[in-house]
Design an enzyme around this catalytic site. Structure first.
Site: not given
Ligand SMILES: Nc1ncnc2c1ncn2[C@@H]1O[C@H](COP(=O)(O)OP(=O)(O)OP(=O)(O)O)[C@@H](O)[C@H]1O
Ligand SMILES: [Mg+2]
Length: 272
Positions: A17, A75, A127
């Site tokens: 992103k 993160e 996922g």
């Protein structure tokens, strides 16, 4: 050609992103991790002179390909700062809340003004949605999975509390799922891919919601903010999570542009 001063990148397990500003307005772009070289080419062209800040698990791999000095950010710090920026811009209350990031996997955080900490996570996430969908239907295109699921009916795959308490009054709401996929053996008629995919999304959405609601209860808050690309164009997941969160007594927000939170947090770290 516009020359940008700064760009923020969140290279996650599935999608890269990117956030930057044009005339003061946030702009977004995403690439699959599988196409990282295309992302790098685009970044080199667009941001030749910009300060770059990278976050996310694939950040190191992206940096190696970029082959120039960059800034990096943890993160979770990037994600939480991006979330607070988006929430302020959307006039959402700044009270403490639980943040659930449904990426490839799912990560859960407690966020309060300047403080945040990770309270848990699970391997059930976007996922899982992709992997189970492929195993059960051979469909691997994200848009096709969501599109197909939209037409699905979970009735003959999932077992509701009311299915078990047939004809009597159940002790908990009959509409709750008693067992995801628990109705399969009782109904052997051929199943549509649409029904299977609706149930896969139901499983992912209900699991995420359940653990988020527990995290909210443990931390004494009512509000749960959901982000992550798993909600992109996926009204089936969105509706499941929103309705199930409300049913469980908490207050859901699926944050608009929330999937770019990490990239925005990274951008903010190098913008002046
Ligand atoms: N175009 C797309 N291609 C593939 N998956 C997509 C796409 N759009 C949405 N998704 C969904 O979004 C999920 C990835 O979400 P996200 O980008 O937030 O994760 P990530 O940041 O790459 O992973 P993580 O944070 O766990 O490292 C995918 O697993 C899939 O369910
Ligand atoms: Mg991510």
């Amino acid at each position: 050609l516009t020359s940008y001063k700064s760009v923020g990148i969140d290279a996650g397990g599935t999608l890269i992103k990117i956030a930057y500003k044009l005339d003061g307005e946030l702009q977004f772009r995403k690439f699959p991790v599988a196409e990282m070289t295309a992302a790098v080419t685009w970044l080199q062209e667009q941001f030749s002179d910009a300060e770059i800040c990278v976050t996310g698990g694939k950040g190191k791999q992206l940096h190696d390909l970029l082959d120039r000095p960059i800034h990096t950010l943890v993160e979770f710090d990037a994600t939480c700062s991006g979330v607070q920026y988006l929430m302020a811009g959307q006039q959402l209350p700044a009270d403490p809340f639980v943040l659930t990031n449904v990426g490839t996997g799912t990560s859960i955080h407690f966020v309060d003004k300047e403080r945040h900490h990770r309270v848990g996570g699970i391997g059930v996430g976007g996922g899982t949605l992709m992997g189970l969908s492929y195993l059960l239907t051979s469909i691997q295109d994200y848009a096709e999975i969501v599109e197909t699921a939209r037409r699905g009916n979970r009735q003959y795959i999932d077992l509701k509390v009311s299915d078990i308490y047939e004809g009597t009054v159940p002790p908990i709401p009959g509409d709750l799922t008693a067992s995801n996929f628990g109705n399969v053996l009782k109904h052997q008629e051929t199943r549509q891919n649409s029904d299977i995919l609706a149930s896969v999304i139901g499983l992912v959405g209900e699991t995420i919601t359940t653990i988020s609601v527990q995290a909210a209860t443990q931390n004494g808050v009512l509000s749960i903010v959901y982000i992550g690309s798993s909600f992109i164009g996926n009204d089936v997941l969105r509706d499941t999570v929103v309705n199930y969160t409300i049913l469980r007594g908490a207050l859901p927000t699926v944050l608009q542009n929330g999937e770019y939170s990490g990239a925005i947090g990274a951008l903010l770290a190098v913008s002046i």
